[in-house]
Write an enzyme that holds these catalytic residues in place. Structure first.
Site, short mmCIF file in Angstrom:
data_model
loop_
_atom_site.label_atom_id
_atom_site.label_comp_id
_atom_site.label_asym_id
_atom_site.label_seq_id
_atom_site.Cartn_x
_atom_site.Cartn_y
_atom_site.Cartn_z
N TYR A 298 1.05 -1.27 -0.13
CA TYR A 298 0.08 -0.03 0.01
C TYR A 298 0.88 1.24 -0.18
O TYR A 298 0.69 2.05 -1.01
CB TYR A 298 -0.88 -0.01 1.41
CG TYR A 298 -1.97 1.02 1.39
CD1 TYR A 298 -2.98 1.26 0.32
CD2 TYR A 298 -1.67 2.08 2.26
CE1 TYR A 298 -3.83 2.24 0.67
CE2 TYR A 298 -2.69 3.16 2.49
CZ TYR A 298 -3.98 3.23 1.47
OH TYR A 298 -4.53 4.19 1.70
N GLU B 9 4.24 2.02 -0.44
CA GLU B 9 5.10 2.07 -1.25
C GLU B 9 4.47 2.17 -2.68
O GLU B 9 4.93 3.02 -3.65
CB GLU B 9 6.09 0.79 -1.29
CG GLU B 9 7.10 0.84 -0.26
CD GLU B 9 8.01 2.05 -0.61
OE1 GLU B 9 8.00 3.02 -1.09
OE2 GLU B 9 9.10 1.74 0.25
N ARG C 236 -11.09 -0.98 10.09
CA ARG C 236 -10.57 0.14 10.41
C ARG C 236 -11.22 0.30 11.75
O ARG C 236 -12.05 -0.12 12.06
CB ARG C 236 -10.60 1.50 9.55
CG ARG C 236 -9.79 0.93 8.17
CD ARG C 236 -9.95 2.45 7.43
NE ARG C 236 -10.90 2.01 6.18
CZ ARG C 236 -11.23 2.77 5.23
NH1 ARG C 236 -10.30 3.96 5.10
NH2 ARG C 236 -12.11 2.51 4.32
N SER D 94 -14.55 1.92 12.32
CA SER D 94 -15.69 1.07 12.05
C SER D 94 -15.87 -0.10 13.13
O SER D 94 -16.98 -0.50 13.61
CB SER D 94 -15.51 0.30 10.64
OG SER D 94 -14.73 0.91 9.82
N GLN E 99 -0.97 4.46 20.91
CA GLN E 99 -0.58 5.24 19.61
C GLN E 99 -1.80 6.25 19.18
O GLN E 99 -2.97 6.18 19.55
CB GLN E 99 -0.70 3.97 18.63
CG GLN E 99 -1.75 3.14 18.10
CD GLN E 99 -2.10 2.08 19.05
OE1 GLN E 99 -1.91 2.27 20.00
NE2 GLN E 99 -2.92 1.00 18.53
N PRO F 79 2.11 2.49 12.45
CA PRO F 79 2.74 3.67 13.01
C PRO F 79 2.34 3.99 14.37
O PRO F 79 1.05 3.74 14.66
CB PRO F 79 2.12 4.70 12.11
CG PRO F 79 1.74 3.91 10.85
CD PRO F 79 1.30 2.62 11.23
P1 NAD Z 1 -12.76 2.22 0.03
O1 NAD Z 1 -12.32 0.72 0.29
O2 NAD Z 1 -14.15 2.35 0.77
O3 NAD Z 1 -12.88 2.71 -1.33
C1 NAD Z 1 -11.89 2.26 -2.37
C2 NAD Z 1 -12.65 2.01 -3.77
O4 NAD Z 1 -11.95 1.71 -4.71
C3 NAD Z 1 -13.71 0.58 -3.29
O5 NAD Z 1 -15.02 1.22 -4.06
C4 NAD Z 1 -13.02 -0.30 -4.41
O6 NAD Z 1 -14.03 -1.29 -4.64
C5 NAD Z 1 -12.37 0.56 -5.27
N1 NAD Z 1 -11.38 -0.42 -6.06
C6 NAD Z 1 -10.33 -1.06 -5.36
N2 NAD Z 1 -9.28 -1.36 -6.23
C7 NAD Z 1 -10.11 -1.17 -7.31
C8 NAD Z 1 -9.33 -1.39 -8.87
N3 NAD Z 1 -8.20 -2.06 -9.10
N4 NAD Z 1 -10.31 -0.85 -9.74
C9 NAD Z 1 -11.34 -0.31 -9.58
N5 NAD Z 1 -11.73 0.03 -8.41
C10 NAD Z 1 -11.05 -0.45 -7.24
O7 NAD Z 1 -11.75 3.17 0.78
P2 NAD Z 1 -11.76 4.88 1.14
O8 NAD Z 1 -11.40 4.86 2.48
O9 NAD Z 1 -12.76 5.42 0.71
O10 NAD Z 1 -10.39 5.26 0.18
C11 NAD Z 1 -10.64 5.95 -1.15
C12 NAD Z 1 -9.03 6.33 -1.43
O11 NAD Z 1 -8.54 7.31 -0.59
C13 NAD Z 1 -8.13 5.46 -1.55
O12 NAD Z 1 -7.28 5.44 -2.67
C14 NAD Z 1 -7.36 5.40 -0.39
O13 NAD Z 1 -5.83 4.86 -0.41
C15 NAD Z 1 -7.33 6.75 0.04
N6 NAD Z 1 -7.07 7.16 1.43
C16 NAD Z 1 -8.19 7.24 2.18
C17 NAD Z 1 -7.83 7.28 3.79
C18 NAD Z 1 -9.05 7.16 4.55
O14 NAD Z 1 -8.77 7.10 5.87
N7 NAD Z 1 -10.03 6.62 4.28
C19 NAD Z 1 -6.74 7.53 3.97
C20 NAD Z 1 -5.79 7.69 3.29
C21 NAD Z 1 -6.05 7.59 1.96
N1 UDP Z 2 -6.84 -0.35 16.03
C1 UDP Z 2 -7.12 -1.05 16.95
N2 UDP Z 2 -8.26 -1.56 17.18
C2 UDP Z 2 -8.97 -2.11 16.01
C3 UDP Z 2 -8.60 -1.56 14.94
C4 UDP Z 2 -7.49 -0.74 14.67
O1 UDP Z 2 -6.63 -0.50 18.16
O2 UDP Z 2 -10.04 -2.78 15.94
C5 UDP Z 2 -5.63 0.66 15.79
C6 UDP Z 2 -4.54 0.17 14.86
O3 UDP Z 2 -3.66 -0.78 15.45
C7 UDP Z 2 -3.86 1.62 14.45
C8 UDP Z 2 -5.16 2.53 14.67
O4 UDP Z 2 -5.97 1.90 15.53
O5 UDP Z 2 -2.93 1.90 15.35
C9 UDP Z 2 -5.73 2.77 13.50
O6 UDP Z 2 -6.01 1.81 12.67
P1 UDP Z 2 -6.72 1.86 11.20
O7 UDP Z 2 -6.64 0.44 10.50
O8 UDP Z 2 -8.18 2.34 11.22
O9 UDP Z 2 -6.06 2.67 10.11
P2 UDP Z 2 -4.32 3.06 10.01
O10 UDP Z 2 -4.09 4.41 10.37
O11 UDP Z 2 -3.52 2.21 10.80
O12 UDP Z 2 -4.29 2.83 8.40
#
Ligand code: NAD
Ligand code: UDP
Length: 321
Positions: free
Chosen positions: A146, A148, A187, A190, A210, A273
């Site tokens: 993810y 990288e 996450r 959730s 953390q 992290p």
């Molecule tokens: P999510 O998993 O709910 O949404 C990702 C969507 O991408 C899904 O609908 C999935 O079906 C689709 N998808 C995955 N691989 C695919 C592929 N190969 N082709 C077509 N569709 C594909 O996640 P999210 O939280 O909504 O994240 C959206 C974007 O934001 C992602 O790129 C994620 O890396 C980035 N992001 C999210 C967070 C966060 O906290 N939610 C933080 C950092 C970055």
């Molecule tokens: N975490 C936790 N309990 C859970 C799920 C996650 O303590 O049921 C912690 C996880 O180890 C991390 C932080 O919550 O330190 C955020 O995790 P998440 O998976 O939401 O996102 P990240 O920031 O790690 O991508």
């Protein structure tokens, strides 16, 4: 009226973005392979004539007839549990998938915005994280598929920009939450809300000291759109700079749900992290953006959404929607 492509548009953030873009009367084409997204998030948009859904995996090349003005490239699994289950698809989505979208953007003379991540900073040695920090990432660790690949996606778009003058935008998104987080996506928000509503123990990984900084999805979507319509290439951090320990988050969710859930301590995932907090001075100064929704308010709205889900109502911990 713009014609806008949203990859990952059936996901959590993408579906909220589609809602706002449609509200603003744009034409929206949502491209998603439904790996972690769900039709439930966009079913209300399917009847609109300015919305179109195309089931497609961005790892495969993609073409579409007609003009495209903007591409929000959000496709990628985002939850550590999801992406570690499918590391190859995740690595390819952010590399080959980003390449496919960059080619399309160039061909259509469209602006492309790439959703990179705070994970690009890895286990940060600078706190809070500024965009100038190069990060501290384990290139072969379990999260590397993810972080990288997101770093590669940034590098590839910068190359397209430097060599071919492609119109690109890079944002680094920090932990975002809100309605439409999939209850089973693993996450922290959730998990805790689902567990609290079912009076199951809240699973704290490690000692819970953390930290993370949580941004409500409406604030994030506003930031994405401001960045898209700006003159900046980025990268720009988008996130809420208020930092909480995981224990503080658990206690807030217990209070807001009135839950009797106990806490249970589980092993800390590898390379998790220890801290994360964005420095958002660039987004503030240049985009005029800052988050407006406090964690408590955002959690209340998210809890309300979880309460209507059938699996929560039926106390069925094993099912997703
Ligand atoms: P999510 O998993 O709910 O949404 C990702 C969507 O991408 C899904 O609908 C999935 O079906 C689709 N998808 C995955 N691989 C695919 C592929 N190969 N082709 C077509 N569709 C594909 O996640 P999210 O939280 O909504 O994240 C959206 C974007 O934001 C992602 O790129 C994620 O890396 C980035 N992001 C999210 C967070 C966060 O906290 N939610 C933080 C950092 C970055
Ligand atoms: N975490 C936790 N309990 C859970 C799920 C996650 O303590 O049921 C912690 C996880 O180890 C991390 C932080 O919550 O330190 C955020 O995790 P998440 O998976 O939401 O996102 P990240 O920031 O790690 O991508």
């Amino acid at each position: 009226m713009k014609r806008i492509l949203v990859t990952g548009g059936a996901g959590f953030i993408g579906s909220h973005l589609c809602d706002v873009l449609i509200e603003q009367r744009n034409k929206v084409i949502c491209v998603d392979n439904l790996a972690t997204g769900h039709m439930y998030h966009i079913h209300h948009l399917l009847k609109k004539k300015n919305f179109k859904f195309i089931k497609h995996d961005v790892i495969k090349s993609f073409n579409i007839r007609g003009r495209i003005d903007q591409i929000y490239h959000l496709a990628s699994r985002a939850s550590p549990i999801d992406y570690q289950k499918f590391p190859t698809a995740t690595a390819l989505t952010n590399s080959v998938g980003t390449y496919n979208m960059a080619k399309l953007a160039l061909k259509k003379k469209a602006t492309i915005l790439f959703s990179s991540t705070s994970e690009a900073y890895g286990e940060p040695k600078e706190h809070p994280q500024k965009e100038t920090y190069w990060g501290n990432v384990n290139p072969v660790g379990v999260r590397s598929c993810y972080d990288e690949s997101k770093r590669f996606g940034e590098a590839l778009l910068m190359a397209y920009h430097r060599e071919m003058n492609a119109d690109i935008k890079i944002v680094r998104i920090f932990n975002t939450y809100g309605p439409r987080l999939r209850p089973g996506d693993g996450r922290v928000i959730s998990n805790f809300i689902r567990q609290a509503l079912m009076d199951e123990p809240l699973t704290i990984y490690g000692d819970g000291k953390q930290t993370r900084s949580f941004c409500f999805v409406d604030d994030l979507v506003r930031g994405l759109m401001l960045m898209m319509d700006s003159n900046y290439v980025g990268p720009k951090n988008l996130g809420n700079p208020k930092e909480f320990t995981i224990l503080q988050l658990a206690s807030m969710i217990r209070k807001l749900t009135g839950s009797k859930s106990k806490l249970v301590f589980k092993e800390l995932p590898v390379d998790d992290p220890t801290k994360r907090r964005p420095d958002i001075s660039k987004a503030r100064e240049l985009l005029g953006w800052k988050p407006g929704i406090e964690l408590e308010e955002g959690l209340k709205r998210t809890i309300e959404w979880f309460k209507i889900l059938p699996m929560v109502k039926n106390h069925d911990s094993n099912s997703d929607y």
